[in-house]
Write an enzyme that holds these catalytic residues in place. Sequence first.
Site, short mmCIF file in Angstrom:
data_model
loop_
_atom_site.label_atom_id
_atom_site.label_comp_id
_atom_site.label_asym_id
_atom_site.label_seq_id
_atom_site.Cartn_x
_atom_site.Cartn_y
_atom_site.Cartn_z
N LEU A 205 0.85 -1.19 0.00
CA LEU A 205 0.00 0.00 0.00
C LEU A 205 0.88 1.23 0.00
O LEU A 205 1.87 1.29 0.74
CB LEU A 205 -0.90 0.03 1.25
CG LEU A 205 -1.94 -1.09 1.41
CD1 LEU A 205 -2.60 -0.97 2.78
CD2 LEU A 205 -2.98 -1.02 0.32
N HIS A 206 0.52 2.22 -0.81
CA HIS A 206 1.28 3.47 -0.79
C HIS A 206 0.45 4.70 -1.15
O HIS A 206 0.87 5.83 -0.91
CB HIS A 206 2.48 3.38 -1.73
CG HIS A 206 2.11 3.43 -3.18
ND1 HIS A 206 1.62 2.33 -3.85
CD2 HIS A 206 2.14 4.44 -4.09
CE1 HIS A 206 1.38 2.66 -5.11
NE2 HIS A 206 1.67 3.93 -5.28
N ARG A 207 -0.74 4.50 -1.72
CA ARG A 207 -1.52 5.65 -2.17
C ARG A 207 -2.10 6.40 -0.98
O ARG A 207 -2.56 5.79 -0.01
CB ARG A 207 -2.64 5.20 -3.12
CG ARG A 207 -2.09 4.60 -4.40
CD ARG A 207 -3.15 4.31 -5.43
NE ARG A 207 -2.55 3.67 -6.60
CZ ARG A 207 -1.95 4.32 -7.59
NH1 ARG A 207 -1.91 5.64 -7.57
NH2 ARG A 207 -1.41 3.66 -8.59
N ARG A 240 7.47 5.89 2.75
CA ARG A 240 6.46 6.84 3.23
C ARG A 240 5.43 6.13 4.11
O ARG A 240 5.04 6.63 5.17
CB ARG A 240 5.78 7.48 2.02
CG ARG A 240 4.71 8.51 2.34
CD ARG A 240 4.25 9.18 1.05
NE ARG A 240 3.17 10.12 1.31
CZ ARG A 240 1.90 9.77 1.37
NH1 ARG A 240 1.57 8.51 1.19
NH2 ARG A 240 0.96 10.67 1.60
N ASP A 279 -2.44 -1.58 -3.93
CA ASP A 279 -3.07 -0.43 -4.60
C ASP A 279 -2.18 0.05 -5.75
O ASP A 279 -2.35 1.16 -6.24
CB ASP A 279 -3.38 0.71 -3.62
CG ASP A 279 -2.16 1.22 -2.87
OD1 ASP A 279 -1.02 0.83 -3.22
OD2 ASP A 279 -2.34 2.02 -1.93
#
Length: 364
Positions: A205-207, A240, A279
């Site tokens: 996941l990164h969005r 992040r 994602d």
Amino acid sequence: MKIDLIAGARPNFVKIAAIITAIRNSTQSFNFRLIHTGQHYDHNMSGNFFTDLNIPLPDFNLEAGSGSQAEQTASIMIGYEKLLNSFKPDICIVVGDVTSSMACAITAKKQNIELAHIEAGIRSGDMSMPEEINRIIIDSISDYFFTTSRDATENLIRAGHHKETIFFVGNTMIDTLLMHKPQFRPPEIWHELKLEKKQYVILTLHRPDNVDEISKLSRTLQTIEENSRGLPIIFPAHPRTAKIIQSQKPNSKNLHFTPPLGYLEFNFLVINSKLVITDSGGITEETTVLNVPCITLRDNTERPETVTIGTNELAGSNPENLPFYLKKLFDGKWKPGQIPEFWDGNAGKRIVEVLGRLYFAFIF
């Protein structure tokens, strides 16, 4: 033909590797310089890709580094403009939809340099995504378009681009995947956790929509864990995302965090997993070709063929939707996937053949 190849973020290197391989194997007279914008500057996000993918070190690194999208865009444009002031290629090739591609596309076009976009024409229809804005900008000023699907080609035609400038060539990301599949290797976590084939889940996941709100991210992680039948969940966390998660110090016996993995190690985990939850658009392409079930935590996708043809299901961004799809998987009711047209490992070769024809047109 003198070519600038632009790369700056992890997916760029995967896509550009196929072009470099095809150029090396071509009998045409091509000279290229590889320009790393420095958008991804963490070694795990870009550095080891040069070794894993057998591509040369960049001729130039613009060292854009961190910052807001506007700051990165400005830094990349200034750096690339300086290069172009001393040497202009015949054509600038950008791939995908990241900030690096958009910034260099604009800079090259303002210097009256021919511009080609690889992975042109894909659309999510979601203008809240920075990538969607980048795609539209790049396509609006490009001279040549290389598409991964017939849907992407039709998107460009509907936007008013001439058919003779659009080339349906397939997917360079899949070229790289198939080329390096025999070299996939287990990462340390495979041995540490004594993982077994088809007995664990991969999560990425990164969005911002999925990770910026910590309460939603916590619900997503909890829902996945509660519905994964006790299987280990391996989460190679984007820097992040890792920073956000670490601030909460989650306590879970089945959820295992790891830093970003190299290309060969990550795809070893993917091909041997029972399921991938993500994602990322690019990962849905890879799981489709590797025939691994995939759940996408987004409300839309710019790669609809991974859903209509491949192994991907679009679950939406609400974590409450996840139990339905996880039950479907564990009940053995996941759909069989097929491989989309031209995702056959020859996209790079087709692109270079087109470039050869363009070069012939340039000199005559």
